[in-house]
Enzyme design. Structure first.
Site, short mmCIF file in Angstrom:
data_model
loop_
_atom_site.label_atom_id
_atom_site.label_comp_id
_atom_site.label_asym_id
_atom_site.label_seq_id
_atom_site.Cartn_x
_atom_site.Cartn_y
_atom_site.Cartn_z
N LYS A 190 0.84 -1.21 0.00
CA LYS A 190 0.00 0.00 0.00
C LYS A 190 0.88 1.27 0.00
O LYS A 190 2.09 1.17 -0.07
CB LYS A 190 -0.96 -0.04 1.20
CG LYS A 190 -1.79 -1.34 1.28
CD LYS A 190 -2.84 -1.45 0.20
CE LYS A 190 -3.43 -2.84 0.02
NZ LYS A 190 -4.19 -3.38 1.15
C1 PLP Z 1 -5.12 -4.51 1.64
C2 PLP Z 1 -6.58 -4.42 1.65
C3 PLP Z 1 -7.36 -4.72 2.78
C4 PLP Z 1 -6.81 -5.38 4.00
O1 PLP Z 1 -5.74 -4.74 4.56
P1 PLP Z 1 -4.67 -5.59 5.42
O2 PLP Z 1 -3.84 -4.50 6.02
O3 PLP Z 1 -3.92 -6.45 4.46
O4 PLP Z 1 -5.42 -6.37 6.43
C5 PLP Z 1 -8.72 -4.47 2.73
N1 PLP Z 1 -9.30 -4.00 1.62
C6 PLP Z 1 -8.60 -3.74 0.50
C7 PLP Z 1 -9.32 -3.19 -0.68
C8 PLP Z 1 -7.22 -3.96 0.48
O5 PLP Z 1 -6.55 -3.74 -0.64
#
Ligand code: PLP
Length: 387
Positions: A190
């Site tokens: 991210k």
């Molecule tokens: C990455 C992601 C999540 C979950 O986040 P984590 O930190 O991996 O638990 C939820 N929704 C979307 C759209 C994501 O890309």
């Protein structure tokens, strides 16, 4: 120094973190201090993030998934409720509704942005609907104005999954300041990372209190919230919460990373400009769209290939052999066997299913060099024309 040969065989993932020496210093400084968790770095990170996303409150938790769980809990989601979301998302968006005994309801996507279609959302609303949960897919904000208007008209809570959209804007407003609750993730792919981590932003004081209690076993300590008060040690558990706390060294890393968000975003946009120019005229692909009202945070760069699932598979395999870590985002959530067992069937969201047949995410992250970008462009153009 790496040779040309090494450089061209280096695997380029679809996304990855960029950690520099000062980020490492920020985290290790905390590791040598008294507070490893529940200390001052948590609040510092929360305050900084609240400024960045334009929200009154931020609550940091230990994953984006925990953030979704906490946000739905704060919104009052419980057994029998329905949460309307997009099928083109990571499964966690829907799973977190299941954690609370609620039922995820999938509304189809719109063609242009692959985001949830407000018209489809409206059609899926029932008396059991509690939350509308649009996802800002690939970093492009969902069409939040009509969805917000629907939520207000029907008395629903708007929970935005902005795991892809830290730093995005919609009609000049920052993502994080628009919905009742906005969820972020700090997983390494991210925009910024804390290893694992997540956060919920809100302007609502009641939601803020519920989020804080939920990440700490449902425990409250504020004098005005306690039913009894036996003394300075006293606390009460008011709800079944979890241990979703984020450590201080992770928060220090997060604060350090937040200082780089602007240039991370700028570098992503720069790479996207090159991709858009390189692929605009390429036959058999459709490049992603950024609508005039949207400032995308460009988490993903998704090409849509025509020629169906077979063509996509061939291009995917060829690019993987050539060292490009291309990916497919996402398999429609309700296609997963777990969801099929719950009674969801293929055919539910035809536009999402057609999208799935042709989508391909190319490498996109701030640490990519210009030669990396050129290499992706060349390889993708050849693959699309030749396979
Ligand atoms: C990455 C992601 C999540 C979950 O986040 P984590 O930190 O991996 O638990 C939820 N929704 C979307 C759209 C994501 O890309």
């Amino acid at each position: 120094m790496s040779s040309d040969r090494e450089r061209s065989s280096k695997v380029l993932p679809y996304g990855r973190q960029l950690i520099e020496e000062d980020d490492v210093q920020a985290a290790t400084k905390v590791l040598r201090s008294d507070w490893l968790t529940t200390g001052p770095e948590v609040e510092r990170f929360e305050r900084r993030l609240a400024e960045v996303v334009g929200a009154r409150y931020v609550v940091a938790v230990n994953s984006g998934t925990a953030a979704l769980h906490a946000a739905y809990f704060a919104a009052g989601v419980g057994p029998g409720d329905e949460v309307i979301t997009s099928p083109i998302t990571f499964a966690a968006t829907a799973n977190a509704a299941l954690y609370l005994g609620a039922r995820p309801v999938f509304a189809d996507i719109e063609e242009e942005t692959s985001n949830i279609d407000p018209t489809a959302v409206e059609q899926m609303i029932t008396p059991r609907t509690k939350v509308l949960a649009p996802v800002d897919f690939a970093g492009h904000p969902a069409d939040l104005d009509p969805i917000r208007e629907l939520a207000e008209r029907k008395g629903l809570v708007l929970v935005e999954d902005a795991a892809h959209a830290l730093g995005a804007t919609y009609n000049g407003r920052k993502v994080g300041s628009i919905s009742d609750l906005t969820v972020f993730s700090f997983h390494p792919v991210k925009h910024i990372t804390t290893g694992e981590g997540g956060a919920v932003a809100t302007n609502n004081e009641k939601y803020h209190r519920r989020l804080k209690a939920f990440r700490n076993h449902g425990i409250v300590r504020e004098a005005d919230e306690l039913l009894e008060n036996h003394g300075p040690w006293y606390y009460e558990m008011h709800a079944l919460g979890y241990n979703y706390r984020l450590t201080d060294f992770q928060c220090a890393l997060g604060t350090s990373q937040l200082g780089k968000l602007d240039w991370f975003l700028e570098r992503r946009r720069e790479i996207v400009r090159r991709y858009q120019a390189a692929f605009a005229d390429l036959e058999g692909v459709q490049v992603p769209v950024e609508r005039p009202e949207a400032g995308s945070a460009w988490h993903l760069y998704v090409l849509r290939l025509s020629g169906g699932a077979r063509k996509r598979l061939a291009v995917f395999e060829r690019l993987r052999i050539r060292g490009l870590g291309v990916q497919v985002h996402y398999i429609p959530v309700y296609w997963h066997p777990y969801y099929r067992r719950l009674g969801y069937a293929k055919g539910l969201c035809p536009r999402a299913e057609a999208y799935y047949d042709g989508c391909l995410s190319l490498p996109l992250y701030p640490a990519m060099t210009d030669p990396d970008v050129e290499r992706v462009i060349e390889e993708v153009r050849c693959a699309v024309m030749e396979v």
